[in-house]
Scaffold this motif. Structure first.
Motif, PDB file in Angstrom:
ATOM      1  N   ASN A 187      -3.236 -40.150  28.716  1.00 53.15           N
ATOM      2  CA  ASN A 187      -3.392 -39.871  30.142  1.00 53.15           C
ATOM      3  C   ASN A 187      -2.523 -40.838  30.931  1.00 53.15           C
ATOM      4  O   ASN A 187      -2.831 -42.025  31.057  1.00 53.15           O
ATOM      5  CB  ASN A 187      -4.860 -40.014  30.556  1.00 53.15           C
ATOM      6  N   THR A 188      -1.419 -40.350  31.457  1.00 54.20           N
ATOM      7  CA  THR A 188      -0.484 -41.208  32.187  1.00 54.20           C
ATOM      8  C   THR A 188      -1.043 -41.684  33.516  1.00 54.20           C
ATOM      9  O   THR A 188      -0.489 -42.606  34.119  1.00 54.20           O
ATOM     10  CB  THR A 188       0.837 -40.461  32.438  1.00 54.20           C
ATOM     11  N   CYS A 189      -2.121 -41.074  33.978  1.00 53.52           N
ATOM     12  CA  CYS A 189      -2.726 -41.474  35.253  1.00 53.52           C
ATOM     13  C   CYS A 189      -4.000 -42.296  35.064  1.00 53.52           C
ATOM     14  O   CYS A 189      -4.705 -42.573  36.034  1.00 53.52           O
ATOM     15  CB  CYS A 189      -3.022 -40.242  36.103  1.00 53.52           C
ATOM     16  N   ASP A 190      -4.280 -42.676  33.832  1.00 57.52           N
ATOM     17  CA  ASP A 190      -5.451 -43.504  33.543  1.00 57.52           C
ATOM     18  C   ASP A 190      -5.043 -44.970  33.626  1.00 57.52           C
ATOM     19  O   ASP A 190      -4.275 -45.450  32.785  1.00 57.52           O
ATOM     20  CB  ASP A 190      -5.984 -43.176  32.151  1.00 57.52           C
ATOM     21  N   PRO A 191      -5.527 -45.724  34.621  1.00 57.56           N
ATOM     22  CA  PRO A 191      -5.107 -47.122  34.757  1.00 57.56           C
ATOM     23  C   PRO A 191      -5.487 -47.975  33.554  1.00 57.56           C
ATOM     24  O   PRO A 191      -4.829 -48.990  33.278  1.00 57.56           O
ATOM     25  CB  PRO A 191      -5.821 -47.598  36.028  1.00 57.56           C
ATOM     26  N   VAL A 192      -6.510 -47.600  32.833  1.00 53.81           N
ATOM     27  CA  VAL A 192      -6.905 -48.366  31.653  1.00 53.81           C
ATOM     28  C   VAL A 192      -5.819 -48.329  30.583  1.00 53.81           C
ATOM     29  O   VAL A 192      -5.639 -49.281  29.818  1.00 53.81           O
ATOM     30  CB  VAL A 192      -8.240 -47.837  31.095  1.00 53.81           C
ATOM     31  N   GLN A 193      -5.071 -47.219  30.525  1.00 53.68           N
ATOM     32  CA  GLN A 193      -3.989 -47.097  29.550  1.00 53.68           C
ATOM     33  C   GLN A 193      -2.649 -47.597  30.110  1.00 53.68           C
ATOM     34  O   GLN A 193      -1.642 -47.541  29.425  1.00 53.68           O
ATOM     35  CB  GLN A 193      -3.839 -45.635  29.097  1.00 53.68           C
ATOM     36  N   GLY A 194      -2.661 -48.084  31.347  1.00 55.73           N
ATOM     37  CA  GLY A 194      -1.473 -48.684  31.953  1.00 55.73           C
ATOM     38  C   GLY A 194      -0.647 -47.705  32.749  1.00 55.73           C
ATOM     39  O   GLY A 194      -0.233 -46.671  32.237  1.00 55.73           O
ATOM     40  N   TRP A 195      -0.422 -47.989  34.015  1.00 59.66           N
ATOM     41  CA  TRP A 195       0.479 -47.190  34.836  1.00 59.66           C
ATOM     42  C   TRP A 195       1.903 -47.701  34.625  1.00 59.66           C
ATOM     43  O   TRP A 195       2.174 -48.901  34.692  1.00 59.66           O
ATOM     44  CB  TRP A 195       0.114 -47.300  36.305  1.00 59.66           C
ATOM     45  N   THR A 196       2.808 -46.792  34.402  1.00 60.72           N
ATOM     46  CA  THR A 196       4.193 -47.193  34.143  1.00 60.72           C
ATOM     47  C   THR A 196       5.172 -46.676  35.182  1.00 60.72           C
ATOM     48  O   THR A 196       6.340 -47.054  35.172  1.00 60.72           O
ATOM     49  CB  THR A 196       4.639 -46.699  32.751  1.00 60.72           C
ATOM     50  N   THR A 197       4.714 -45.774  36.064  1.00 60.47           N
ATOM     51  CA  THR A 197       5.564 -45.273  37.146  1.00 60.47           C
ATOM     52  C   THR A 197       4.708 -45.094  38.394  1.00 60.47           C
ATOM     53  O   THR A 197       3.478 -45.216  38.345  1.00 60.47           O
ATOM     54  CB  THR A 197       6.206 -43.907  36.806  1.00 60.47           C
ATOM     55  N   SER A 198       5.368 -44.770  39.489  1.00 59.66           N
ATOM     56  CA  SER A 198       4.644 -44.484  40.733  1.00 59.66           C
ATOM     57  C   SER A 198       4.345 -43.007  40.883  1.00 59.66           C
ATOM     58  O   SER A 198       3.838 -42.570  41.910  1.00 59.66           O
ATOM     59  CB  SER A 198       5.475 -44.960  41.937  1.00 59.66           C
ATOM     60  N   HIS A 199       4.662 -42.227  39.843  1.00 56.77           N
ATOM     61  CA  HIS A 199       4.444 -40.775  39.895  1.00 56.77           C
ATOM     62  C   HIS A 199       3.844 -40.333  38.557  1.00 56.77           C
ATOM     63  O   HIS A 199       4.429 -39.567  37.824  1.00 56.77           O
ATOM     64  CB  HIS A 199       5.752 -40.034  40.177  1.00 56.77           C
ATOM     65  N   CYS A 200       2.658 -40.844  38.271  1.00 58.49           N
ATOM     66  CA  CYS A 200       2.068 -40.668  36.944  1.00 58.49           C
ATOM     67  C   CYS A 200       1.904 -39.208  36.539  1.00 58.49           C
ATOM     68  O   CYS A 200       1.926 -38.891  35.353  1.00 58.49           O
ATOM     69  CB  CYS A 200       0.719 -41.376  36.875  1.00 58.49           C
ATOM     70  N   ASN A 201       1.763 -38.306  37.497  1.00 63.79           N
ATOM     71  CA  ASN A 201       1.539 -36.908  37.151  1.00 63.79           C
ATOM     72  C   ASN A 201       2.825 -36.157  36.827  1.00 63.79           C
ATOM     73  O   ASN A 201       2.783 -34.977  36.488  1.00 63.79           O
ATOM     74  CB  ASN A 201       0.794 -36.184  38.280  1.00 63.79           C
ATOM     75  N   ASP A 202       3.998 -36.830  36.913  1.00 63.05           N
ATOM     76  CA  ASP A 202       5.254 -36.135  36.602  1.00 63.05           C
ATOM     77  C   ASP A 202       6.262 -37.077  35.951  1.00 63.05           C
ATOM     78  O   ASP A 202       7.452 -37.010  36.214  1.00 63.05           O
ATOM     79  CB  ASP A 202       5.856 -35.524  37.872  1.00 63.05           C
ATOM     80  N   GLN A 203       5.789 -37.941  35.079  1.00 66.73           N
ATOM     81  CA  GLN A 203       6.716 -38.842  34.388  1.00 66.73           C
ATOM     82  C   GLN A 203       7.066 -38.270  33.016  1.00 66.73           C
ATOM     83  O   GLN A 203       6.320 -37.462  32.464  1.00 66.73           O
ATOM     84  CB  GLN A 203       6.118 -40.239  34.262  1.00 66.73           C
ATOM     85  N   ASP A 204       8.198 -38.689  32.468  1.00 68.25           N
ATOM     86  CA  ASP A 204       8.698 -38.071  31.246  1.00 68.25           C
ATOM     87  C   ASP A 204       8.177 -38.730  29.970  1.00 68.25           C
ATOM     88  O   ASP A 204       8.563 -38.339  28.871  1.00 68.25           O
ATOM     89  CB  ASP A 204      10.225 -38.083  31.229  1.00 68.25           C
ATOM     90  N   HIS A 205       7.318 -39.691  30.079  1.00 68.49           N
ATOM     91  CA  HIS A 205       6.794 -40.394  28.919  1.00 68.49           C
ATOM     92  C   HIS A 205       5.322 -40.714  29.135  1.00 68.49           C
ATOM     93  O   HIS A 205       4.860 -40.718  30.285  1.00 68.49           O
ATOM     94  CB  HIS A 205       7.578 -41.698  28.711  1.00 68.49           C
ATOM     95  N   PRO A 206       4.618 -40.988  28.048  1.00 63.59           N
ATOM     96  CA  PRO A 206       5.002 -40.855  26.641  1.00 63.59           C
ATOM     97  C   PRO A 206       5.256 -39.393  26.243  1.00 63.59           C
ATOM     98  O   PRO A 206       4.785 -38.477  26.908  1.00 63.59           O
ATOM     99  CB  PRO A 206       3.800 -41.421  25.875  1.00 63.59           C
TER     100      PRO A 206
END
Length: 409
Positions: A187-206
């Motif tokens: 889950n790219t939007c789960d802060p527990v797993q770490g946010w890596t961009t400012s657009h978590c719902n449309d990032q290309d990774h993981p």
């Protein structure tokens, strides 16, 4: 009167725009069992929210090798999950649809890390959890025989570790949720797993790939993050594909108007690219909606696969009828949202069951821009006990579905 339009091969085709796949809102069920639902505009239920897309400060585990653990949690599998190559007894053996490069298995001949040291006892739940968190290309070395790893915790992808996370069971590994827990989570939007961009719902990774694996007895009942669902695997964001894998007897909550995906629940994919499901088999799944696959706002391409004997057991459809908890749609596949597409090719969907609508496929594009294409496939014996627009299919989208060399009955 329920539509029974096709008894044999459906040879007609309707031109449909370029495919993209499944999205968020669901149609109002007609309370009169056996009648097709009205095709008017349906209200959009609450969709998952991303929360605040700000960087998190969680520590990520370092990359490691030799992640086999000492405690025995793997056992000889009573039901071998697949042939050693992981391709001969998953999916539809008669499926002949070509597979694009993006949907093919990842080369794992040079893994980043290996789970196990050659014995079944070295392949533990702890080792799987650590390897997934560390990311990279992951293989197993559990000995020559099939093994079942009893998962004592859900394996979770860390968003900063990748960008590729590949889990390859070599056709001999079953991950079991023991009927107690979800097996795999990203889950790219789960802060527990770490946010890596400012657009978590449309990032290309993981970019998560599972291949040559069996996922059995996963259960996400009671999970509420982003609406729950995903008994075996839950994914939000990045990219996801499934190749040469089997999903057996997975579960999620039995009620809820828009909750689903006994095997797979997917929300968001980068750049609206599709989830690929290739040469894979889904059996015995049970959830409120989507006995195998479920999504909101996500496209799917399902190739040379089998979806059999799954069920949507909710009650009251979506939006839920007064006095009901909702659900019961999409015995095999539940797709909801706005602009998305579903392509099913070289695939058999049979023996699935929906208490409400779409014994095989429930497809609702709220703004009527979504498209459905079924080609070189067989859909049969998929009862819809409430409503359908074609045998086993409830469809609201752009024009009519496209059927090409498809048997629908």
């Amino acid at each position: 009167m329920r539509l029974r339009l096709f008894a044999a091969v459906v040879a007609f085709g309707v031109a449909i725009p370029a495919l993209t796949a499944c999205g968020p809102s669901v149609p109002r069920a007609d309370p009169r069992a056996g009648q097709p639902a009205a095709s008017g505009t349906d209200p959009d239920p609450a969709s998952p929210t991303a929360g605040q897309d700000t960087p998190g400060g969680q520590t990520t585990p370092p990359a490691r090798t030799g992640l086999g653990g000492p405690s025995p949690s793997a056992s000889a599998s009573p039901k071998p999950p697949a042939s050693p190559q992981g391709v001969r007894d998953t999916g539809n053996p008669t499926g002949r649809v070509s597979v694009p490069a993006a949907a093919q298995a990842v080369d794992t001949s040079r893994p980043t890390r290996t789970i196990g040291n050659g014995s079944p006892a070295s392949c533990t739940s702890t080792a799987v959890v650590r390897a997934i968190a560390a990311g990279g290309i992951i293989t197993f070395d559990c000995g020559p025989d099939p093994v079942t790893i009893q998962m004592a915790a859900t394996a979770k992808v860390r968003n900063a570790n990748g960008p590729k996370v590949v889990l390859d069971g070599g056709g001999k590994v079953t991950l079991s949720g023991q009927g107690k827990r979800r097996i795999l989570y990203m889950n790219t939007c789960d802060p527990v797993q770490g946010w890596t961009t400012s657009h978590c719902n449309d990032q290309d990774h993981p970019q998560l790939t599972v291949q040559n694996l069996t996922f059995a007895d996963g259960d996400a009942t009671g999970q509420r993050t982003d609406g729950g669902g995903g008994g075996a695997v839950f994914v939000r964001g990045g990219r996801f594909k499934v190749v040469n894998s089997r999903f057996v007897d997975n579960r999620c909550d039995r009620t809820g108007p828009d909750l689903g995906g006994a095997a797979l629940r997917v929300l968001d994919q980068h750049d609206d690219q599709p989830v690929y499901v290739v040469n894979s088999t889904f059996t015995g799944g049970s959830c409120a909606n989507g006995g195998a696959l479920s999504s909101i706002g996500v496209s799917w391409v399902v190739l040379n696969s089998v979806l059999r004997d799954n069920e949507a057991v909710g009650d009251g459809a979506n939006p839920a009828r007064a006095g009901t908890p909702g659900g019961g749609s999409g015995g095999a596949i539940y797709c909801d949202g706005d602009r998305f597409s579903l392509r099913v090719a070289g695939t058999v969907i049979e023996g699935n069951d929906a208490k409400e609508g779409g014994g095989a496929i429930f497809f609702v594009s709220n703004n009527r821009t979504g498209t459905l294409r079924i080609e070189n496939s067989t859909l049969r014996r998929n009862p819809s006990h409430g409503f359908e627009t074609y045998p086993g299919i409830f469809y609201l989208g752009s024009g009519k579905p496209t059927f090409a060399s498809a048997t629908i009955r």
